[in-house]
Design a protein around this motif. Structure first.
Motif, short mmCIF file in Angstrom:
data_model
loop_
_atom_site.label_atom_id
_atom_site.label_comp_id
_atom_site.label_asym_id
_atom_site.label_seq_id
_atom_site.Cartn_x
_atom_site.Cartn_y
_atom_site.Cartn_z
N PRO A 5 0.84 -1.21 0.00
CA PRO A 5 0.00 0.00 0.00
C PRO A 5 0.87 1.25 0.00
N LEU A 6 0.30 2.35 -0.51
CA LEU A 6 0.91 3.66 -0.37
C LEU A 6 0.44 4.27 0.94
N ALA A 7 1.36 4.81 1.72
CA ALA A 7 1.02 5.43 3.00
C ALA A 7 1.43 6.90 2.96
N LEU A 8 0.45 7.79 2.99
CA LEU A 8 0.71 9.22 3.03
C LEU A 8 0.83 9.63 4.50
N LEU A 9 1.98 10.19 4.87
CA LEU A 9 2.28 10.39 6.29
C LEU A 9 2.71 11.82 6.57
N ASP A 10 1.88 12.55 7.29
CA ASP A 10 2.33 13.82 7.88
C ASP A 10 3.40 13.49 8.93
N LEU A 11 4.29 14.42 9.21
CA LEU A 11 5.42 14.12 10.08
C LEU A 11 5.28 14.74 11.47
N VAL A 60 6.08 4.47 2.09
CA VAL A 60 5.77 5.68 2.86
C VAL A 60 6.12 6.92 2.05
N ILE A 61 5.16 7.84 1.98
CA ILE A 61 5.36 9.12 1.31
C ILE A 61 5.11 10.23 2.31
N PRO A 62 6.16 10.92 2.76
CA PRO A 62 5.93 12.05 3.67
C PRO A 62 5.16 13.17 2.97
N VAL A 63 4.20 13.71 3.69
CA VAL A 63 3.41 14.85 3.19
C VAL A 63 3.50 15.90 4.28
N SER A 80 10.85 6.85 -1.00
CA SER A 80 9.92 7.09 -2.09
C SER A 80 9.82 8.58 -2.39
N TRP A 81 8.71 8.97 -2.93
CA TRP A 81 8.43 10.37 -3.22
C TRP A 81 8.16 11.13 -1.92
N ALA A 82 8.11 12.45 -2.01
CA ALA A 82 7.82 13.27 -0.84
C ALA A 82 7.13 14.55 -1.27
N VAL A 83 6.23 15.04 -0.42
CA VAL A 83 5.56 16.32 -0.63
C VAL A 83 6.03 17.26 0.47
N CYS A 84 6.54 18.44 0.08
CA CYS A 84 7.10 19.41 1.04
C CYS A 84 6.42 20.77 0.86
N GLN A 85 6.75 21.67 1.78
CA GLN A 85 6.30 23.07 1.69
C GLN A 85 4.79 23.20 1.51
N HIS A 86 4.05 22.47 2.35
CA HIS A 86 2.58 22.52 2.31
C HIS A 86 2.03 22.08 0.95
N ALA A 88 3.76 22.70 -2.10
CA ALA A 88 4.32 23.48 -3.21
C ALA A 88 5.43 22.73 -3.93
N VAL A 89 6.05 21.74 -3.28
CA VAL A 89 7.17 21.01 -3.85
C VAL A 89 6.91 19.52 -3.74
N ILE A 90 7.16 18.79 -4.83
CA ILE A 90 7.14 17.33 -4.82
C ILE A 90 8.54 16.85 -5.18
N LEU A 91 9.06 15.94 -4.37
CA LEU A 91 10.38 15.37 -4.63
C LEU A 91 10.25 13.95 -5.15
N GLN A 92 11.07 13.60 -6.12
CA GLN A 92 11.15 12.24 -6.64
C GLN A 92 11.98 11.38 -5.68
N PRO A 93 11.93 10.06 -5.84
CA PRO A 93 12.69 9.19 -4.93
C PRO A 93 14.19 9.48 -4.91
N ASP A 94 14.74 10.05 -5.99
CA ASP A 94 16.17 10.38 -6.01
C ASP A 94 16.47 11.73 -5.36
N GLY A 95 15.44 12.38 -4.81
CA GLY A 95 15.63 13.66 -4.14
C GLY A 95 15.52 14.87 -5.04
N GLN A 96 15.38 14.65 -6.35
CA GLN A 96 15.24 15.76 -7.28
C GLN A 96 13.78 16.22 -7.33
N VAL A 97 13.60 17.49 -7.64
CA VAL A 97 12.26 18.05 -7.69
C VAL A 97 11.51 17.49 -8.91
N GLU A 98 10.20 17.26 -8.74
CA GLU A 98 9.36 16.78 -9.83
C GLU A 98 9.08 17.96 -10.76
N PRO A 99 9.54 17.92 -12.01
CA PRO A 99 9.55 19.12 -12.85
C PRO A 99 8.17 19.62 -13.28
#
Length: 258
Positions: A5-11, A60-63, A80-86, A88-99
């Motif tokens: 499963p995908l788990a969306l997790l606030d930190l 786990v996907i941090p949101v 995995s992927w990550a959602v940051c800055q409320h 505004a930013v999505i990061l790919q698993p390699d840490g690069q921003v999703e263009p």
């Protein structure tokens, strides 16, 4: 074939919290550090058990509202992927921003820069603003995203700020303790999650789980098949209060809006 499963997790305040919320004997499992490298966030024994279960059983996907640098200071092995800055930013698993998402945010946020600057100036120059209140613009990848406002516990200001926000219908206020965020409505965790799920779960066949602590998390949590909250959280307290009022008003449990 079984797929995790995908788990969306606030930190913050969901999987760990600062020391002020814990007793001394609970400060055992360091989960994050401040910019000086000092321990800042801690997991309880139960939170650590919960994390181990998530880490082994789900993707786990941090949101989070954290900046990219703030996410890097979290001592949990996100893969995995990550959602940051409320959102505004999505990061790919390699840490690069999703263009694609970055391009959408650039197009939407650049026209709002002058309004962000105007709000910061008004807060800092308003004679009614208490001493000790600070406001500045949060930036990421050359984007001016939203305004951070800090108040002192001895000089409460956010109720006054909420009234002032009526002049800015394209923005909303998110309050967490002595910190508030003034965000453009185009910036949200749920919008970022919807974009991310169009990539990761386009056929909606993967099970979606989610956890968050604040009222602002509910919108992205509702993208999940099942979701929950810590029992000591803003959302839990709100549900308890609202449910109590509902039962008092109608004399029982009834809701027909499903």
């Amino acid at each position: 074939m079984w797929v995790k499963p995908l788990a969306l997790l606030d930190l913050d305040d969901t999987i760990f919290q600062t020391a002020k919320h814990l007793s001394v004997d609970q400060l055992k499992h360091v989960a994050s550090h401040n910019s000086a490298g000092e321990p800042l966030g801690f997991m309880t024994d139960r939170q650590q058990q919960f994390w181990h279960w998530l880490d082994h059983s789900t993707e786990v996907i941090p949101v989070t509202a954290r900046s990219v640098e703030g996410l890097r200071r979290v001592q949990l092995p996100f893969r995995s992927w990550a959602v940051c800055q409320h959102g505004a930013v999505i990061l790919q698993p390699d840490g690069q921003v999703e263009p694609m998402w970055l391009a959408q945010m650039q197009q939407a946020l650049v026209p709002l820069l002058s309004t962000l600057q105007k709000i910061v100036t008004q807060i800092s120059q308003d004679p009614d603003t208490p001493d000790g209140v600070r406001a500045w613009i949060a930036n990421e990848y050359d984007l001016s995203i939203y305004i951070i406002v800090k108040q002192l516990p001895t000089a409460p200001y956010f109720a006054q700020l909420l009234v002032k926000m009526a002049d800015y219908p394209d923005f909303y206020l998110h309050v967490n303790g002595n910190t508030a965020a003034i965000l453009p409505k185009i910036v949200s965790k749920v919008a970022a999650v919807q974009h991310l799920l169009s990539i990761l779960n386009p056929d909606q066949q993967r099970v979606m789980l989610g956890w968050g602590d604040s009222l602002s998390d509910v919108a992205f949590l509702q993208q999940c098949d099942w979701w929950g909250m810590p029992k000591r959280s803003q959302t839990s307290a709100w549900v308890t209060e609202q449910l109590g009022q509902h039962v008092t008003q109608i004399g029982g449990y009834e809701f027909t809006g499903r």
